[in-house]
Design a protein around this motif. Structure first.
Motif, PDB file in Angstrom:
ATOM      1  N   LYS A   1     -14.959 -49.263  -3.368  1.00 19.72           N
ATOM      2  CA  LYS A   1     -15.379 -50.208  -2.343  1.00 19.72           C
ATOM      3  C   LYS A   1     -15.155 -49.553  -0.993  1.00 19.72           C
ATOM      4  O   LYS A   1     -14.030 -49.457  -0.504  1.00 19.72           O
ATOM      5  N   LEU A   2     -16.248 -49.063  -0.407  1.00 20.07           N
ATOM      6  CA  LEU A   2     -16.150 -48.365   0.861  1.00 20.07           C
ATOM      7  C   LEU A   2     -15.912 -49.352   1.999  1.00 20.07           C
ATOM      8  O   LEU A   2     -16.393 -50.489   1.953  1.00 20.07           O
ATOM      9  N   PRO A   3     -15.166 -48.929   3.031  1.00 21.46           N
ATOM     10  CA  PRO A   3     -14.950 -49.808   4.187  1.00 21.46           C
ATOM     11  C   PRO A   3     -16.270 -50.126   4.879  1.00 21.46           C
ATOM     12  O   PRO A   3     -17.259 -49.396   4.744  1.00 21.46           O
ATOM     13  N   ASN A   4     -16.284 -51.220   5.650  1.00 22.61           N
ATOM     14  CA  ASN A   4     -17.451 -51.530   6.462  1.00 22.61           C
ATOM     15  C   ASN A   4     -17.685 -50.425   7.487  1.00 22.61           C
ATOM     16  O   ASN A   4     -16.737 -49.791   7.959  1.00 22.61           O
ATOM     17  N   GLU A   5     -18.942 -50.206   7.828  1.00 25.74           N
ATOM     18  CA  GLU A   5     -19.311 -49.187   8.813  1.00 25.74           C
ATOM     19  C   GLU A   5     -18.810 -47.805   8.395  1.00 25.74           C
ATOM     20  O   GLU A   5     -18.321 -47.028   9.213  1.00 25.74           O
ATOM     21  N   CYS A   6     -18.942 -47.497   7.126  1.00 24.53           N
ATOM     22  CA  CYS A   6     -18.539 -46.179   6.633  1.00 24.53           C
ATOM     23  C   CYS A   6     -19.522 -45.119   7.126  1.00 24.53           C
ATOM     24  O   CYS A   6     -20.739 -45.297   7.045  1.00 24.53           O
ATOM     25  N   MET A   7     -18.988 -44.011   7.623  1.00 25.07           N
ATOM     26  CA  MET A   7     -19.800 -42.928   8.164  1.00 25.07           C
ATOM     27  C   MET A   7     -20.382 -42.098   7.009  1.00 25.07           C
ATOM     28  O   MET A   7     -19.767 -41.166   6.523  1.00 25.07           O
ATOM     29  N   GLU A   8     -21.580 -42.454   6.568  1.00 24.33           N
ATOM     30  CA  GLU A   8     -22.188 -41.760   5.440  1.00 24.33           C
ATOM     31  C   GLU A   8     -22.963 -40.515   5.861  1.00 24.33           C
ATOM     32  O   GLU A   8     -23.274 -39.665   5.034  1.00 24.33           O
ATOM     33  N   THR A   9     -23.288 -40.413   7.139  1.00 21.35           N
ATOM     34  CA  THR A   9     -23.905 -39.206   7.688  1.00 21.35           C
ATOM     35  C   THR A   9     -23.249 -38.909   9.024  1.00 21.35           C
ATOM     36  O   THR A   9     -22.608 -39.779   9.633  1.00 21.35           O
ATOM     37  N   PHE A  10     -23.406 -37.674   9.484  1.00 27.80           N
ATOM     38  CA  PHE A  10     -22.933 -37.325  10.811  1.00 27.80           C
ATOM     39  C   PHE A  10     -23.789 -36.187  11.337  1.00 27.80           C
ATOM     40  O   PHE A  10     -24.547 -35.558  10.605  1.00 27.80           O
ATOM     41  N   GLU A  11     -23.676 -35.941  12.604  1.00 30.11           N
ATOM     42  CA  GLU A  11     -24.524 -34.950  13.264  1.00 30.11           C
ATOM     43  C   GLU A  11     -23.745 -33.677  13.538  1.00 30.11           C
ATOM     44  O   GLU A  11     -22.608 -33.719  13.998  1.00 30.11           O
ATOM     45  N   ILE A  12     -24.349 -32.546  13.218  1.00 30.26           N
ATOM     46  CA  ILE A  12     -23.749 -31.255  13.555  1.00 30.26           C
ATOM     47  C   ILE A  12     -24.777 -30.436  14.319  1.00 30.26           C
ATOM     48  O   ILE A  12     -25.981 -30.724  14.291  1.00 30.26           O
ATOM     49  N   GLU A  13     -24.299 -29.401  15.009  1.00 35.05           N
ATOM     50  CA  GLU A  13     -25.203 -28.474  15.692  1.00 35.05           C
ATOM     51  C   GLU A  13     -25.219 -27.187  14.910  1.00 35.05           C
ATOM     52  O   GLU A  13     -24.186 -26.541  14.715  1.00 35.05           O
ATOM     53  N   LEU A  14     -26.378 -26.794  14.425  1.00 30.48           N
ATOM     54  CA  LEU A  14     -26.514 -25.619  13.588  1.00 30.48           C
ATOM     55  C   LEU A  14     -27.635 -24.760  14.135  1.00 30.48           C
ATOM     56  O   LEU A  14     -28.773 -25.207  14.260  1.00 30.48           O
ATOM     57  N   ASN A  15     -27.285 -23.511  14.486  1.00 29.58           N
ATOM     58  CA  ASN A  15     -28.277 -22.595  15.055  1.00 29.58           C
ATOM     59  C   ASN A  15     -28.982 -23.222  16.261  1.00 29.58           C
ATOM     60  O   ASN A  15     -30.215 -23.171  16.388  1.00 29.58           O
ATOM     61  N   ASP A  16     -28.172 -23.824  17.130  1.00 31.92           N
ATOM     62  CA  ASP A  16     -28.655 -24.435  18.374  1.00 31.92           C
ATOM     63  C   ASP A  16     -29.555 -25.645  18.138  1.00 31.92           C
ATOM     64  O   ASP A  16     -30.273 -26.072  19.040  1.00 31.92           O
TER      65      ASP A  16
END
Length: 215
Positions: free
Chosen positions: A62-77
């Motif tokens: 049971k995942l918490p509410n507002e679980c961060m399932e994706t996130f942003e990274i910077e790859l090769n600019d």
């Protein structure tokens, strides 16, 4: 503890946003995974135990509410949205996603790893071992199926997964000759946390070391 390098270890631990104390309860571990926190050895051990409990039917996810399932990274600019691999792994062991979905969510954002050196593969594959241990638990067929589902993975060039290839690339052999720093207790070429039992197939030796993670 992960020390990330090469485009944020390539997948991960860009989710390591904050620093939290040692984790004990399953709920606290899920908060770290979903809301950001340091994925250290204590958290990993708790995740392995949680995975085992889910696999044995002792717990449900049971995942918490507002679980961060994706996130942003910077790859090769370039900015890129990637999956949170720890959430993907927990969903995998809970039967909420398929093997192919799991493979797609934990693969390296660079894609084909054929040009990576053995040293750079370690920075990619050490986290990969942890995702597999959480997502597949102690299911050996699951681990093999996930690795076989990742296009461009090149296990023959990986110091962590070369036992899954028919032939080991010379770069891996040279890596083992020159490297004295082996941060994870899982090695190729019949070497593992068990000391390299040469009386059994190398992959079996690998799996026994893999299954001991978290103990």
């Amino acid at each position: 503890m992960f020390k990330l390098s090469k485009t944020c270890s390539l997948l991960l631990a860009a989710i390591l946003l904050g620093f939290l104390p040692s984790i004990s309860s399953a709920q606290n571990v899920l908060n770290v995974v979903c809301k950001g926190g340091l994925i250290d050895d204590s958290v990993l051990h708790s995740l392995y135990r949680l995975s085992d409990d889910i696999q044995l039917g002792k717990m449900t996810l049971k995942l918490p509410n507002e679980c961060m399932e994706t996130f942003e990274i910077e790859l090769n600019d370039k900015k890129r949205v990637v999956e949170n691999p720890y959430v993907a792994a927990l969903k995998m062991v809970s039967g909420k996603i398929t093997i192919s979905d799991f493979a797609d969510r934990i693969k390296d954002p660079d894609g084909d790893l054929g040009a990576y050196t053995a040293v750079n593969r370690v920075s990619v594959d050490d986290p990969m071992v942890t995702y597999l241990r959480i997502g597949c638990g102690r299911n050996r067929k699951c681990v093999s199926a996930v690795l076989n589902s990742i296009d461009g993975f090149h296990p023959e060039k990986s110091p962590r997964f070369c036992d899954f290839a028919q032939h080991v690339d010379v770069s891996v052999i040279e890596y083992f000759k020159s490297s004295s720093f082996l941060p994870l207790p899982v090695y190729c070429m019949s070497r593992s946390a068990l000391g390299g039992n040469r009386s059994i197939p190398a992959k079996d030796d690998w799996f026994m070391a893999f299954e001991k993670l978290g103990e």
